[in-house]
Design a protein around this motif. Structure first.
Motif, PDB file in Angstrom:
ATOM      1  N   GLN A 162       0.844  -1.186   0.000  1.00  0.00           N
ATOM      2  CA  GLN A 162       0.000   0.000   0.000  1.00  0.00           C
ATOM      3  C   GLN A 162       0.883   1.240   0.000  1.00  0.00           C
ATOM      4  N   LEU A 163       0.556   2.218  -0.844  1.00  0.00           N
ATOM      5  CA  LEU A 163       1.298   3.469  -0.934  1.00  0.00           C
ATOM      6  C   LEU A 163       0.800   4.434   0.132  1.00  0.00           C
ATOM      7  N   HIS A 164       1.753   5.090   0.818  1.00  0.00           N
ATOM      8  CA  HIS A 164       1.443   6.083   1.844  1.00  0.00           C
ATOM      9  C   HIS A 164       2.116   7.408   1.489  1.00  0.00           C
ATOM     10  N   SER A 165       1.508   8.507   1.921  1.00  0.00           N
ATOM     11  CA  SER A 165       2.127   9.819   1.724  1.00  0.00           C
ATOM     12  C   SER A 165       3.285   9.964   2.709  1.00  0.00           C
ATOM     13  N   ASN A 166       4.067  11.011   2.545  1.00  0.00           N
ATOM     14  CA  ASN A 166       5.200  11.237   3.439  1.00  0.00           C
ATOM     15  C   ASN A 166       4.769  11.500   4.885  1.00  0.00           C
ATOM     16  N   ILE A 167       3.519  11.884   5.098  1.00  0.00           N
ATOM     17  CA  ILE A 167       3.048  12.083   6.475  1.00  0.00           C
ATOM     18  C   ILE A 167       2.411  10.812   7.045  1.00  0.00           C
ATOM     19  N   GLY A 168       2.343   9.755   6.239  1.00  0.00           N
ATOM     20  CA  GLY A 168       1.905   8.457   6.729  1.00  0.00           C
ATOM     21  C   GLY A 168       0.487   8.034   6.412  1.00  0.00           C
ATOM     22  N   THR A 169      -0.293   8.861   5.751  1.00  0.00           N
ATOM     23  CA  THR A 169      -1.664   8.470   5.430  1.00  0.00           C
ATOM     24  C   THR A 169      -1.700   7.654   4.139  1.00  0.00           C
ATOM     25  N   PRO A 170      -2.529   6.603   4.103  1.00  0.00           N
ATOM     26  CA  PRO A 170      -2.642   5.789   2.888  1.00  0.00           C
ATOM     27  C   PRO A 170      -3.157   6.618   1.715  1.00  0.00           C
ATOM     28  N   ILE A 171      -2.578   6.412   0.547  1.00  0.00           N
ATOM     29  CA  ILE A 171      -2.990   7.131  -0.657  1.00  0.00           C
ATOM     30  C   ILE A 171      -3.938   6.283  -1.488  1.00  0.00           C
ATOM     31  N   ASP A 172      -3.712   4.994  -1.510  1.00  0.00           N
ATOM     32  CA  ASP A 172      -4.472   4.109  -2.378  1.00  0.00           C
ATOM     33  C   ASP A 172      -4.691   2.793  -1.640  1.00  0.00           C
ATOM     34  N   GLY A 173      -5.480   1.908  -2.226  1.00  0.00           N
ATOM     35  CA  GLY A 173      -5.723   0.595  -1.645  1.00  0.00           C
ATOM     36  C   GLY A 173      -4.532  -0.334  -1.817  1.00  0.00           C
ATOM     37  N   PHE A 174      -4.684  -1.559  -1.351  1.00  0.00           N
ATOM     38  CA  PHE A 174      -3.622  -2.555  -1.453  1.00  0.00           C
ATOM     39  C   PHE A 174      -3.499  -3.048  -2.892  1.00  0.00           C
TER      40      PHE A 174
END
Length: 81
Positions: free
Chosen positions: A53-65
């Protein structure tokens, strides 16, 4: 190739993966964020992650698995477990 300089076709960052077994949960950073998934190996200049899963630099998920992600070695900024 210069004299006295050995040819090195493999990026030094590949050494970061030497201690991680296949299936280990890794965080692999890139400029725009980081992926979290299970290490699937190195093949043809890319690191493979499964169930990632891709996360932003602040740690929130950007997209699904995603079942498989191929991350170019030259794009990697960090690797952690």
């Amino acid at each position: 190739m210069g004299f006295g300089v050995p040819f090195s076709p493999v990026s030094p960052i590949v050494g970061l993966f030497d201690t991680y077994p296949i299936g280990a949960t890794l965080r692999i950073g890139m400029d725009a964020g980081f992926w979290i998934g299970q290490f699937g190996g190195i093949q043809d200049g890319v690191a493979l992650l499964t169930n990632a899963q891709l996360h932003s630099n602040i740690g929130t998920p950007i997209d699904g698995f995603r079942p498989v992600v191929r991350i170019p070695i030259r794009s990697i900024t960090f690797v952690s477990q």
